[in-house]
Scaffold this motif. Structure first.
Motif, PDB file in Angstrom:
ATOM      1  N   LEU A 223      -4.792 -17.662 -15.154  1.00  0.00           N
ATOM      2  CA  LEU A 223      -4.900 -17.468 -16.595  1.00  0.00           C
ATOM      3  C   LEU A 223      -5.567 -16.161 -17.006  1.00  0.00           C
ATOM      4  O   LEU A 223      -5.295 -15.655 -18.094  1.00  0.00           O
ATOM      5  CB  LEU A 223      -5.687 -18.621 -17.228  1.00  0.00           C
ATOM      6  N   SER A 224      -6.455 -15.614 -16.178  1.00  0.00           N
ATOM      7  CA  SER A 224      -7.353 -14.577 -16.689  1.00  0.00           C
ATOM      8  C   SER A 224      -7.144 -13.175 -16.150  1.00  0.00           C
ATOM      9  O   SER A 224      -7.348 -12.212 -16.881  1.00  0.00           O
ATOM     10  CB  SER A 224      -8.809 -14.989 -16.432  1.00  0.00           C
ATOM     11  N   SER A 225      -6.800 -13.005 -14.893  1.00  0.00           N
ATOM     12  CA  SER A 225      -6.663 -11.646 -14.379  1.00  0.00           C
ATOM     13  C   SER A 225      -5.850 -11.629 -13.094  1.00  0.00           C
ATOM     14  O   SER A 225      -5.665 -12.655 -12.436  1.00  0.00           O
ATOM     15  CB  SER A 225      -8.041 -11.020 -14.116  1.00  0.00           C
ATOM     16  N   VAL A 226      -5.401 -10.420 -12.754  1.00  0.00           N
ATOM     17  CA  VAL A 226      -4.765 -10.165 -11.461  1.00  0.00           C
ATOM     18  C   VAL A 226      -5.479  -8.973 -10.838  1.00  0.00           C
ATOM     19  O   VAL A 226      -5.530  -7.889 -11.430  1.00  0.00           O
ATOM     20  CB  VAL A 226      -3.262  -9.851 -11.603  1.00  0.00           C
ATOM     21  N   LEU A 227      -6.070  -9.184  -9.684  1.00  0.00           N
ATOM     22  CA  LEU A 227      -6.695  -8.104  -8.931  1.00  0.00           C
ATOM     23  C   LEU A 227      -5.806  -7.817  -7.731  1.00  0.00           C
ATOM     24  O   LEU A 227      -5.754  -8.590  -6.786  1.00  0.00           O
ATOM     25  CB  LEU A 227      -8.104  -8.486  -8.483  1.00  0.00           C
ATOM     26  N   ASP A 228      -5.078  -6.696  -7.810  1.00  0.00           N
ATOM     27  CA  ASP A 228      -4.085  -6.340  -6.794  1.00  0.00           C
ATOM     28  C   ASP A 228      -4.692  -5.287  -5.865  1.00  0.00           C
ATOM     29  O   ASP A 228      -4.901  -4.140  -6.259  1.00  0.00           O
ATOM     30  CB  ASP A 228      -2.830  -5.793  -7.482  1.00  0.00           C
ATOM     31  N   ILE A 229      -4.985  -5.689  -4.632  1.00  0.00           N
ATOM     32  CA  ILE A 229      -5.602  -4.810  -3.642  1.00  0.00           C
ATOM     33  C   ILE A 229      -4.607  -4.558  -2.518  1.00  0.00           C
ATOM     34  O   ILE A 229      -4.024  -5.493  -1.976  1.00  0.00           O
ATOM     35  CB  ILE A 229      -6.897  -5.433  -3.097  1.00  0.00           C
ATOM     36  N   ARG A 230      -4.422  -3.278  -2.200  1.00  0.00           N
ATOM     37  CA  ARG A 230      -3.466  -2.893  -1.159  1.00  0.00           C
ATOM     38  C   ARG A 230      -4.205  -2.251   0.007  1.00  0.00           C
ATOM     39  O   ARG A 230      -5.070  -1.399  -0.168  1.00  0.00           O
ATOM     40  CB  ARG A 230      -2.451  -1.898  -1.718  1.00  0.00           C
ATOM     41  N   MET A 231      -3.842  -2.684   1.212  1.00  0.00           N
ATOM     42  CA  MET A 231      -4.448  -2.125   2.416  1.00  0.00           C
ATOM     43  C   MET A 231      -3.772  -0.822   2.814  1.00  0.00           C
ATOM     44  O   MET A 231      -2.603  -0.600   2.507  1.00  0.00           O
ATOM     45  CB  MET A 231      -4.346  -3.136   3.571  1.00  0.00           C
ATOM     46  N   LYS A 232      -4.530   0.021   3.499  1.00  0.00           N
ATOM     47  CA  LYS A 232      -3.954   1.228   4.071  1.00  0.00           C
ATOM     48  C   LYS A 232      -2.879   0.869   5.094  1.00  0.00           C
ATOM     49  O   LYS A 232      -2.908  -0.213   5.683  1.00  0.00           O
ATOM     50  CB  LYS A 232      -5.044   2.069   4.746  1.00  0.00           C
ATOM     51  N   GLU A 233      -1.967   1.815   5.324  1.00  0.00           N
ATOM     52  CA  GLU A 233      -0.867   1.558   6.257  1.00  0.00           C
ATOM     53  C   GLU A 233      -1.123   2.164   7.630  1.00  0.00           C
ATOM     54  O   GLU A 233      -0.464   1.788   8.593  1.00  0.00           O
ATOM     55  CB  GLU A 233       0.437   2.127   5.675  1.00  0.00           C
ATOM     56  N   GLY A 234      -2.029   3.114   7.717  1.00  0.00           N
ATOM     57  CA  GLY A 234      -2.283   3.781   8.982  1.00  0.00           C
ATOM     58  C   GLY A 234      -1.665   5.164   9.000  1.00  0.00           C
ATOM     59  O   GLY A 234      -0.589   5.394   8.466  1.00  0.00           O
ATOM     60  N   ASN A 235      -2.352   6.098   9.645  1.00  0.00           N
ATOM     61  CA  ASN A 235      -1.913   7.487   9.690  1.00  0.00           C
ATOM     62  C   ASN A 235      -0.683   7.631  10.572  1.00  0.00           C
ATOM     63  O   ASN A 235      -0.688   7.223  11.733  1.00  0.00           O
ATOM     64  CB  ASN A 235      -3.057   8.364  10.205  1.00  0.00           C
TER      65      ASN A 235
END
Length: 823
Positions: A223-235
């Protein structure tokens, strides 16, 4: 409502038809990826546009873009915050596939002019904030542990709850109303150490984006929020490592190519070492009788492989646990002798998350991109207690030994298996259509109590109150972000859900709409309206975000939560786009909320009642207010100033006499100022100052001329002549809970705190090292964590009088130091 939804969806379709019909000139599509030139990391929400026609687009969550332009000369520009802009002159005569590699600015180039980036007034979205991960790493932190969630808490409209907590309370919502995604996979419990640290290791994170309102149709379930966190993919190009050593934890990240230019990996780990100190100290202090240990760890990993220009595969995972162990050993005499005694008690409590995602990207055409994802997520809380008790006694002429052994285990949690398919379709220059479907199978374990006991002839082995439940949540969605002319843009869509639990079906159709209208060149008026439905609940009678809080499903008896939210505001930028300003007002109404009934215990399984019998249903919540955010993301000086004015209320038929009462985290005023500055190439400084109206709490009262103590019986003499009444505790007279000034009728002192930090960075032959010194609560403000209400007991009248209120504070000034390195 259905007519409204059809009308909203019809607008972009009709406009798209008109736009395509009006095209006399041939058009071709340029598509591809934007990436970091040094690492190969794909850049999210980077801008690609043609400076001649002023048509542009943004890369999606995988760095892909698609832009359809008229045949002929094209001046293509690719830009991203903190990176050097690239321009290419083309003569467009066919569809093209083109990738851009952008180089980062160096420290001596940080005075970036961001005029080519998409400014806040150009964006259709509202109620959205993103914080560059490098900026998060510069902020001073509690005990030197940089925390993504604590940075998000500094944004307007977001509250932390208690002192030092990583809880998120967004626009009047509870912690269960936040959809927290790590690489598209929901996580249910994101705290360590009782809520003082989050599970997110900043070294493994690429981007952080918080949506507080105006939710696009692709998001749902909260109902209140979306916290979208994306991880690094690697060099993709070189092997790199980084890590740090702090007061309570250390971490290390390694990344590099598996096949150069085609596949890469990253693995990042973090662990505290509190147990290395607490165990020997507790043994010494108790002469070997008691041992206490606690630690937590996080492990993030990700691999990806590019099979072709059209296909790419990702696999990411996260593992994290908190581990608390307590043991007690007492022994007198020797076995077989009279008066021998031995007692052993071992407790091991484990809680944490597991998460995995397997994703396949495919480009079907220059205009159509898809992402297929299989997901797994599990949160569990396990508490195991083992007891051994033995004693010897003389009976007649022999020595007998009585032995009792037992174990008590408690389990709760939630486990998800899911799959989703998302499409990005770009039919025309002014349209970006997203559509897809997903399904998740939930398994809930609200509370499972296992008991084993053996003594003499008695042997007990039983499981109490097994309330496992399964549910299937499936949804489809479609949304279209479109422009009409240069001034107006909108995102309209619908999110449809089917939820099945115990043969009971729920259906929900949720319209979403947000719009932007440019007034002049640099000012935009924005508005949004959304409806949301949530099919899971969190049972909690603590605001501390403890792991014993229970996740439960919507059922036939307990309806899903629903809400609607409307917001309107103004957005602008100035100083060549370096500063952005947004002012928003919002109103949100929430229905079918639940709370524990008064007097209900945390743990399920101690009696025959189901969790459905322990809750009050049909609760209503309202939240409204205004937010101001002034933000600077580029230059030697970065940061933001945020202010929130808000009201947040709850109402239940059988709580507080049915009267409206303030939510615990109703906070009238909330202010934050965050700044970081690069003094030289080697030295940077940062500071944060926060102020907030005190939380509203409940003080239990012992009135009505009766003797009431925390545990029943006589007044507690351990505190002189005062009995203690903890806020949120359960105290009764005749089955009625007694309050001081009603539910949440007492307001804590205002909260304010200053944090300071300085970083010393130096280049080495092997890489780079940084010493970080920070001070949490620099002017030693003793902010209240909770209060205890005491009443003096009058022996003559048998009543309590002379109230005494005691403040409990957790954190004084706390300095810390950490050492970080990169190679």
């Amino acid at each position: 409502m259905n007519k409204l939804i059809r009308f909203l969806l019809l607008i972009p379709i009709l406009w798209s038809g008109y736009e395509l019909h009006a095209q006399d000139q041939k058009r071709y599509t340029i598509s591809g990826y934007l990436e970091d030139a040094s690492s190969g990391e794909k850049l999210i929400s980077a801008k690609v546009f043609d400076s001649k026609t002023r048509k542009g687009t943004l890369t999606n969550n995988f760095g892909f873009f698609s832009l359809t332009l008229p045949e002929g000369p094209v001046s293509l520009v690719a830009t991203y915050s903190g990176f050097q802009t690239i321009s290419k002159e083309l003569n467009l005569t066919m569809d093209l596939s083109m990738n851009f590699s952008l180089k980062e600015f160096q420290v001596d180039e940080v005075m970036i002019v961001a005029e080519n980036e998409e400014r806040i007034e150009e964006k259709t979205e509202m109620s959205v904030v993103d914080i560059p991960i490098q900026q998060i790493k510069l902020l001073p932190a509690l005990l030197g542990e940089v925390d993504v969630i604590k940075a998000v808490q500094l944004m307007p409209g977001v509250q932390s709850g208690n002192e030092g907590s990583t809880g998120l309370y967004v626009r009047g919502g509870g912690p269960d109303q936040n959809l927290i995604l790590l690489d598209d996979v929901p996580l249910y419990y994101v705290s360590h150490l009782g809520g003082f640290f989050s599970v997110f290791n900043a070294d493994a994170i690429k981007s952080v984006k918080l949506t507080k309102g105006g939710f696009p149709a692709r998001y749902g379930g909260r109902l209140s929020s979306v916290l979208d966190i994306r991880m690094k993919e690697g060099n993709m190009n070189e092997f790199h490592g980084e890590g740090s050593i702090g007061l309570i934890s250390s971490k290390l990240s390694l990344q590099g190519p598996i096949i150069k230019g085609k596949s890469s990996f990253i693995i990042s780990g973090r662990r505290t070492y509190l147990d290395l100190f607490s165990k020997p100290i507790s043994r010494i202090a108790t002469k070997g009788q008691t041992s206490f240990g606690y630690h937590f760890y996080d492990l993030n990993g990700k691999v990806n492989h590019t099979f072709s220009d059209k296909d790419r595969l990702y696999f990411s995972f996260y593992l994290g646990d908190d581990n608390l162990s307590i043991s007690n050993n007492e022994k007198e005499g020797n076995p077989g002798e009279e008066d021998f005694y031995e007692f052993r008690l071992k407790n091991k409590t484990l809680w944490g998350n597991k998460m995995a995602a397997l994703r396949w990207n495919h480009i079907w055409s220059p205009k159509l991109f898809s992402n297929l994802t299989a997901t797994y997520s599990k949160y569990r809380f396990n508490a195991d207690n083992d007891l051994y008790d033995a004693y010897s006694y003389r009976q007649n002429d022999s020595i007998k030994t009585n032995v009792s052994e037992g174990s008590l285990g408690y389990k709760s949690g939630i486990e998800d298996f899911g799959a989703k398919l998302d499409f990005d379709f770009y039919p025309a220059p002014s349209h970006a259509i997203k559509f897809g479907a997903a399904s998740t199978y939930h398994t809930f374990t609200p509370g499972l109590l296992g008991l084993k006991f053996k003594t003499g002839e008695t042997n007990l082995d039983t499981t109490l109150n097994n309330q496992k439940a399964n549910s299937l949540e499936s949804y489809v969605y479609i949304e279209d972000e479109f422009k009409i002319g240069e001034k107006f843009s909108a995102n309209v869509g619908v999110h449809g859900v089917h939820y099945l639990v115990n043969k009971k079906s729920y259906y929900s159709l949720q319209p979403r709409a947000s719009a932007r209208l440019l007034v002049g060149e640099k000012v935009a008026l924005k508005a949004s309206y959304v409806q949301m439905t949530q099919f899971i609940h969190l049972l909690s009678n603590s605001g501390a975000g403890l792991p014993i809080d229970l996740w439960v499903p919507a059922t036939e008896k307990v309806a899903p939560q629903t809400s609607w939210q409307a917001a309107a505001g103004i957005a602008t930028s100035f100083l060549d786009g370096q500063l952005s300003l947004s002012i928003e007002g919002y109103y949100k109404e929430m229905n079918n909320m639940i709370e524990y009934k008064e007097g209900t215990d945390f743990f399920l399984g101690v009696d025959d009642k189901s969790w459905e019998e322990r809750v009050e249903t049909g609760g209503k919540g309202t939240a409204y207010g205004a937010e101001i955010l002034l933000q600077k993301k580029t230059g030697k000086t970065t940061g933001w100033v945020g202010y929130t004015l808000s009201w947040n209320n709850r109402q239940f038929a059988n709580i507080n006499g049915g009267n409206v009462y303030p939510y615990k985290y109703d906070r009238r005023h909330d202010f934050s100022a965050v700044v970081s500055h690069q003094l030289t190439e080697k030295i940077s400084v940062a500071g944060t100052w926060v102020y907030g109206t005190g939380n509203a709490i409940t003080l239990a009262s012992g009135g009505y001329g009766s003797i009431i103590t925390p545990f029943g019986g006589l007044p507690n003499q351990n505190y002189g002549s005062y009995a203690e009444f903890f806020n949120g505790g359960e105290f009764f007279e005749g089955g009625v809970k007694l309050y001081e000034n009603g539910r949440n009728g007492f307001r804590m002192q205002a909260y304010h705190r200053l944090d300071l930090g300085i970083n010393f960075t130096k280049k080495k032959k092997w890489g780079e090292r940084t010493w970080s010194i920070s001070v949490y609560n620099a002017y030693n403000r003793l902010n209240p964590y909770t209060y205890i209400l005491r009443r003096k007991f009058n022996q003559q009248t048998g009543t309590f009088d002379q109230k005494k209120l005691t403040k409990i504070a957790l954190f004084p000034v706390i300095p810390s130091i950490s050492y970080a390195f990169k190679f």
